[in-house]
Design a protein around this motif. Structure first.
Motif, PDB file in Angstrom:
ATOM      1  N   SER A 139       0.904  -1.221   0.057  1.00 18.97           N
ATOM      2  CA  SER A 139       0.108   0.031   0.010  1.00 18.97           C
ATOM      3  C   SER A 139       0.782   1.158   0.241  1.00 18.97           C
ATOM      4  CB  SER A 139      -0.964   0.186   1.169  1.00 18.97           C
ATOM      5  OG  SER A 139      -1.783  -1.018   1.311  1.00 18.97           O
ATOM      6  N   ALA A 140       1.846   1.230  -0.559  1.00 18.51           N
ATOM      7  CA  ALA A 140       2.840   2.335  -0.859  1.00 18.51           C
ATOM      8  C   ALA A 140       1.900   3.346  -1.643  1.00 18.51           C
ATOM      9  CB  ALA A 140       4.080   2.067  -1.414  1.00 18.51           C
ATOM     10  N   ASN A 141       2.090   4.654  -1.277  1.00  9.86           N
ATOM     11  CA  ASN A 141       1.630   5.863  -2.324  1.00  9.86           C
ATOM     12  C   ASN A 141       2.083   5.455  -3.777  1.00  9.86           C
ATOM     13  OD1 ASN A 141       0.038   6.409  -0.255  1.00  9.86           O
ATOM     14  ND2 ASN A 141       1.222   8.384   0.115  1.00  9.86           N
ATOM     15  N   PRO A 142       1.409   5.644  -4.817  1.00 11.86           N
ATOM     16  CA  PRO A 142       1.973   5.779  -6.046  1.00 11.86           C
ATOM     17  C   PRO A 142       2.742   6.933  -6.388  1.00 11.86           C
ATOM     18  CG  PRO A 142      -0.259   5.934  -6.282  1.00 11.86           C
ATOM     19  CD  PRO A 142       0.055   5.850  -4.778  1.00 11.86           C
ATOM     20  N   THR A 143       3.690   7.548  -5.595  1.00  8.31           N
ATOM     21  CA  THR A 143       4.375   8.614  -5.836  1.00  8.31           C
ATOM     22  C   THR A 143       5.694   8.533  -6.159  1.00  8.31           C
ATOM     23  OG1 THR A 143       4.825   9.026  -3.341  1.00  8.31           O
ATOM     24  CG2 THR A 143       2.936  10.085  -4.260  1.00  8.31           C
ATOM     25  N   GLY A 144       6.157   7.159  -6.216  1.00  9.34           N
ATOM     26  CA  GLY A 144       7.647   6.852  -6.643  1.00  9.34           C
ATOM     27  C   GLY A 144       7.884   5.370  -6.568  1.00  9.34           C
ATOM     28  N   ASN A 145       8.952   4.910  -6.607  1.00  8.97           N
ATOM     29  CA  ASN A 145       9.255   3.581  -6.480  1.00  8.97           C
ATOM     30  C   ASN A 145       9.277   3.129  -5.142  1.00  8.97           C
ATOM     31  OD1 ASN A 145       9.593   3.626  -9.227  1.00  8.97           O
ATOM     32  ND2 ASN A 145      11.635   3.290  -9.156  1.00  8.97           N
ATOM     33  N   LEU A 146       9.152   1.717  -4.958  1.00  8.60           N
ATOM     34  CA  LEU A 146       9.550   1.242  -3.408  1.00  8.60           C
ATOM     35  C   LEU A 146      10.611   1.444  -3.078  1.00  8.60           C
ATOM     36  CD1 LEU A 146       7.606  -2.094  -3.691  1.00  8.60           C
ATOM     37  CD2 LEU A 146       6.581  -0.086  -2.798  1.00  8.60           C
ATOM     38  N   HIS A 147      11.013   1.903  -1.915  1.00  2.00           N
ATOM     39  CA  HIS A 147      12.424   2.045  -1.507  1.00  2.00           C
ATOM     40  C   HIS A 147      12.856   0.756  -0.791  1.00  2.00           C
ATOM     41  CE1 HIS A 147      11.495   3.748   2.316  1.00  2.00           C
ATOM     42  NE2 HIS A 147      10.379   4.478   1.651  1.00  2.00           N
ATOM     43  N   ALA A 148      14.069   0.841  -0.431  1.00  2.00           N
ATOM     44  CA  ALA A 148      14.697  -0.588   0.241  1.00  2.00           C
ATOM     45  C   ALA A 148      13.731  -0.628   1.766  1.00  2.00           C
ATOM     46  CB  ALA A 148      16.054  -0.291   0.348  1.00  2.00           C
ATOM     47  N   GLY A 149      13.346   0.403   2.478  1.00  2.00           N
ATOM     48  CA  GLY A 149      12.840   0.603   3.514  1.00  2.00           C
ATOM     49  C   GLY A 149      11.625  -0.059   3.667  1.00  2.00           C
ATOM     50  N   HIS A 150      10.751  -0.050   2.115  1.00  2.00           N
ATOM     51  CA  HIS A 150       9.375  -0.915   2.140  1.00  2.00           C
ATOM     52  C   HIS A 150       9.758  -2.290   2.255  1.00  2.00           C
ATOM     53  CE1 HIS A 150       8.017   2.836   0.191  1.00  2.00           C
ATOM     54  NE2 HIS A 150       7.122   2.797   1.218  1.00  2.00           N
ATOM     55  N   GLY A 151      10.790  -2.666   2.072  1.00  2.00           N
ATOM     56  CA  GLY A 151      11.118  -4.002   1.821  1.00  2.00           C
ATOM     57  C   GLY A 151      10.660  -4.880   3.035  1.00  2.00           C
ATOM     58  N   ARG A 152      10.634  -4.502   4.099  1.00  2.00           N
ATOM     59  CA  ARG A 152      10.567  -5.164   5.358  1.00  2.00           C
ATOM     60  C   ARG A 152       8.969  -5.645   5.509  1.00  2.00           C
ATOM     61  NH1 ARG A 152      12.300  -4.211  11.862  1.00  2.00           N
ATOM     62  NH2 ARG A 152      11.738  -6.673  12.104  1.00  2.00           N
ATOM     63  N   GLN A 153       8.334  -4.378   5.086  1.00  2.00           N
ATOM     64  CA  GLN A 153       6.827  -4.657   5.043  1.00  2.00           C
ATOM     65  C   GLN A 153       6.613  -5.555   3.837  1.00  2.00           C
ATOM     66  OE1 GLN A 153       2.805  -2.484   4.479  1.00  2.00           O
ATOM     67  NE2 GLN A 153       4.141  -1.255   5.285  1.00  2.00           N
ATOM     68  N   VAL A 154       7.032  -5.463   2.735  1.00  2.00           N
ATOM     69  CA  VAL A 154       6.556  -6.247   1.595  1.00  2.00           C
ATOM     70  C   VAL A 154       6.943  -7.739   2.037  1.00  2.00           C
ATOM     71  CG1 VAL A 154       7.551  -6.703  -0.787  1.00  2.00           C
ATOM     72  CG2 VAL A 154       7.058  -4.431  -0.002  1.00  2.00           C
ATOM     73  N   CYS A 155       8.151  -7.944   2.576  1.00  2.00           N
ATOM     74  CA  CYS A 155       8.597  -9.497   2.609  1.00  2.00           C
ATOM     75  C   CYS A 155       7.838 -10.136   3.881  1.00  2.00           C
ATOM     76  CB  CYS A 155       9.778  -9.521   2.781  1.00  2.00           C
ATOM     77  SG  CYS A 155      10.817  -8.982   1.245  1.00  2.00           S
ATOM     78  N   LEU A 156       7.440  -9.217   4.560  1.00  2.00           N
ATOM     79  CA  LEU A 156       6.856  -9.748   6.021  1.00  2.00           C
ATOM     80  C   LEU A 156       5.286  -9.935   5.685  1.00  2.00           C
ATOM     81  CD1 LEU A 156       6.895  -9.840   9.321  1.00  2.00           C
ATOM     82  CD2 LEU A 156       6.185  -7.515   8.966  1.00  2.00           C
ATOM     83  N   GLY A 157       4.825  -9.267   4.978  1.00  2.00           N
ATOM     84  CA  GLY A 157       3.481  -9.493   4.606  1.00  2.00           C
ATOM     85  C   GLY A 157       3.043 -10.755   3.809  1.00  2.00           C
ATOM     86  N   ALA A 158       4.127 -10.727   2.750  1.00  2.00           N
ATOM     87  CA  ALA A 158       3.943 -12.044   1.983  1.00  2.00           C
ATOM     88  C   ALA A 158       4.182 -13.313   2.647  1.00  2.00           C
ATOM     89  CB  ALA A 158       5.355 -11.914   0.844  1.00  2.00           C
ATOM     90  N   ALA A 159       4.967 -13.192   3.683  1.00  2.00           N
ATOM     91  CA  ALA A 159       5.382 -14.460   4.623  1.00  2.00           C
ATOM     92  C   ALA A 159       4.098 -14.667   5.523  1.00  2.00           C
ATOM     93  CB  ALA A 159       6.503 -14.300   5.435  1.00  2.00           C
ATOM     94  N   ILE A 160       3.660 -13.710   6.017  1.00  2.00           N
ATOM     95  CA  ILE A 160       2.266 -13.801   7.100  1.00  2.00           C
ATOM     96  C   ILE A 160       1.400 -14.634   6.228  1.00  2.00           C
ATOM     97  CG2 ILE A 160       0.654 -12.576   8.343  1.00  2.00           C
ATOM     98  CD1 ILE A 160       2.962 -10.840   9.207  1.00  2.00           C
ATOM     99  N   ALA A 161       1.064 -13.776   4.815  1.00  2.00           N
ATOM    100  CA  ALA A 161      -0.111 -14.208   4.089  1.00  2.00           C
ATOM    101  C   ALA A 161       0.448 -15.796   3.913  1.00  2.00           C
ATOM    102  CB  ALA A 161       0.053 -13.821   2.744  1.00  2.00           C
ATOM    103  N   ASN A 162       1.321 -16.292   3.371  1.00  2.00           N
ATOM    104  CA  ASN A 162       1.513 -17.779   3.290  1.00  2.00           C
ATOM    105  C   ASN A 162       1.319 -18.673   4.485  1.00  2.00           C
ATOM    106  OD1 ASN A 162       2.209 -16.987   0.478  1.00  2.00           O
ATOM    107  ND2 ASN A 162       4.491 -17.028   1.127  1.00  2.00           N
TER     108      ASN A 162
END
Length: 544
Positions: free
Chosen positions: A122-145
């Motif tokens: 749910s990052a705002n579409p105001t730019g690319n994902l930055h590295a700091g987003h990575g934690r949320q991205v990977c965490l959520g994917a793992a929790i979903a699985n």
RNA sequence: GUGCCCGUAGCUCAGUUGGAUAGAGCAUCAGCCUUCUAAGCUGAGGGUCGUUGGUUCGAGUCCAACCGGGCACACCA
């Protein structure tokens, strides 16, 4: 193990202490000398029964109706612990069950029939994902699985934040960059987006449309920038093997009239009022510190309103569980949203918010700085370029969510024994290699699942089975706690114990039935490693 | 100032609902490859669990106060 003990202990406790209600706790002792499972029930009952714990423990143990084929020994130790040791046969049978379940091993049906919505990135579409987003991205994917492994049907959702100030800012920034590309002397507003990706979008626009957009509306630029940014975000997610089922557009809340409706509802229920030309939410009457503005005097909502509206929408869809994943920097908004939902009559207990702490990126010992404003941000794409998708996903899930994470890019990049990702993957590849070798020796791998496992008696063999046997309960515990870092730690343990077993117990070339039994154990280990990796989204290579 | 998170080995961190002698990886030192992947294994050293009180059979874990670090506290999102 616990499922076996629970009923036979309950029976005895029922006669010794009829008033006792509640579950008897079993835990795995830290010291293996204390058996496979241990209970403190005698110590808990000692007080109300006014008996010495050890004497009570003795009574319980004597009355225990246990199968000596399953339970090898029961001992009373220390201040009154009852330590239970399971037999070899129990573990050999457990391995047999793992082999016959195959891929299904570790899956639970506990939450079968239930549905959960997990919203993240749910990052705002105001730019690319930055590295700091990575934690949320990977965490959520793992929790979903993980939740899928417990039986939940999981809907993965992305809240596409395409309304409000930030988007106008994006539009203006894009327009300025476009005009700059055309050679106009015009400068980016102070609060504009300085990221290089906006320049990239502007260049694309020039290529596509030439100078025909000179007099275009700002909203046209918004549309272009939004689409371009969102495409980039999706590409980055795809590189990590992550997809969402629903992309929820914030502006649909406005278009559908849901925002207007909820304002009316809040006013009608006396949960909101007007003051100084703005609409205020009566949070102070909902247990929060102070009232907050939900519609500014300019007529524009603050972020709280669409957030409440969006969560109302999700709860109305009938999920049994609604999960949000946020970084610690968004923490302030959550209590207000939950309080408002509760006041509106929703079961806010169905909403679980996972908050993760921030990330520091290190290159060795040096901190990598990045800032969105300056445009010199370290992008998630660059991180993936640097360390690969597997290390990215593993490292971001390696720590407890409540802990600040130090991500050492140099270490993650390193293809060596220092790197925990390779340690785990190496174990998997090693097993694959052994099985290939076994096949070359005319050993039938398919038949291994029917091997005679009673010859597995070596301490390292039994230790390995014990670890594999923990897998299903680990999944449940990890999923219920939304704590995938346990999976990382577990995989490391499985790999370590396999390497010890490998070191002590030769497989190929042993006389039958030892050869087949050991290869079967290796096969089961490979299965569990692959399953654990798949939860994290990490590949389990056949060779390295 | 207020709220949330964190403080455990030289470094990065685990530590199940309170349990027995507090663990792992890295780093350091010493060993193990003619045999299934040495990206591996074995061993050693390394600790006042931030501090002080409290709760109890028992506290790294729970409570309080304090110290130190991070994040957040708009009619920004």
């Amino acid at each position: 193990m616990e499922e076996y003990l629970q009923p036979i202990f309950s029976e005895v406790v029922g006669t010794v202490a009829p008033e006792f209600s509640g579950a008897i706790q079993f835990e795995t002792p830290q010291n293996p000398d204390h058996g496979d499972l241990s209970t403190n029930i005698a110590m808990l009952l000692a007080k109300e029964l006014k008996k010495a714990p050890r004497i009570l423990a003795n009574e319980i143990v004597e009355k225990l109706r246990k199968d000596s084929e399953v339970i090898e020994g029961v001992e009373i130790a220390g201040p009154g612990f009852i330590n239970i040791r399971f037999s070899r046969k129990y573990f050999q049978d457990a391995l047999g069950a793992i082999l016959s379940l195959g891929n299904a091993y570790g899956h639970s049906r506990k939450y079968e029939g239930m549905m959960t919505n997990l919203e993240w990135v749910s990052a705002n579409p105001t730019g690319n994902l930055h590295a700091g987003h990575g934690r949320q991205v990977c965490l959520g994917a793992a929790i979903a699985n993980l939740l899928e492994w417990t039986g939940y049907k999981v809907i993965r959702e992305y809240y596409f934040n395409n309304a409000g100030n930030q988007m106008r800012n994006l539009a203006r920034s894009t327009q300025v960059r476009y005009l700059q590309e055309l050679g106009q002397e015009i400068s980016l507003p102070e609060e504009g987006y300085h990221g290089a990706e906006i320049i990239g979008i502007a260049k694309e626009l020039v290529l596509k449309f030439g100078d025909s957009l000179q007099n275009a509306e700002q909203s046209d630029f918004q549309k272009f920038a939004e689409e371009a940014n969102f495409l980039r975000i999706k590409n980055t997610l795809t590189r990590l093997g992550i997809h969402h089922d629903i992309y929820f557009n914030e502006n649909t809340l406005y278009e559908s009239g849901a925002i207007e409706k909820i304002i009316a509802e809040l006013k009608e229920k006396d949960l909101a009022y007007e003051k100084d030309g703005a609409v205020w939410l009566k949070l102070s009457e909902m247990g929060q510190e102070q009232d907050r503005v939900i519609v500014k005097s300019t007529g524009e909502p603050t972020y709280r309103l669409p957030d409440i509206c969006y969560h109302k929408d999700k709860l109305s869809r009938g999920y049994d569980l609604v999960i949000d994943i946020f970084g610690a920097d968004h923490i302030a908004t959550i209590p207000d949203v939950l309080a408002a939902l509760k006041a509106l009559g929703f079961d806010s207990g169905k909403v679980k918010v996972v908050i993760h702490q921030m990330v520091t990126f290190l290159s060795g010992t040096e901190v990598i700085k990045f800032s969105k404003r300056s445009g010199s941000n370290y992008l998630l794409d660059e991180l993936i370029d640097d360390v690969g998708a597997d290390a990215t996903k593993f490292f971001f899930n390696m720590r407890a969510v409540g802990s600040h994470l130090e991500f050492d890019v140099e270490l993650a990049k390193e293809q060596s024994e220092k790197n925990p990702v390779y340690y785990v993957q190496y174990a998997h590849a090693r097993i694959a290699s052994i099985l290939r070798f076994a096949q070359q020796q005319e050993i039938n791998i398919q038949m291994l699942t029917k091997a005679d496992l009673t010859v597995l008696v070596h301490p390292e063999e039994i230790s390995l089975i014990k670890i594999l046997h923990r897998f299903p309960s680990l999944i449940l515990q990890t999923a219920e706690a939304f704590a995938p870092h346990h999976i990382c730690e577990y995989l490391r343990q499985v790999a370590a114990q396999f390497h010890k077993f490998y070191h002590d117990c030769r497989m190929v070339g042993q006389p039958e039935p030892v050869q087949s039994a050991r290869l079967a154990l290796a096969l089961a280990t490979k299965q569990v490693l692959a399953s654990g990796c798949s939860i994290l989204g990490v590949t389990a290579p056949e060779s390295m």
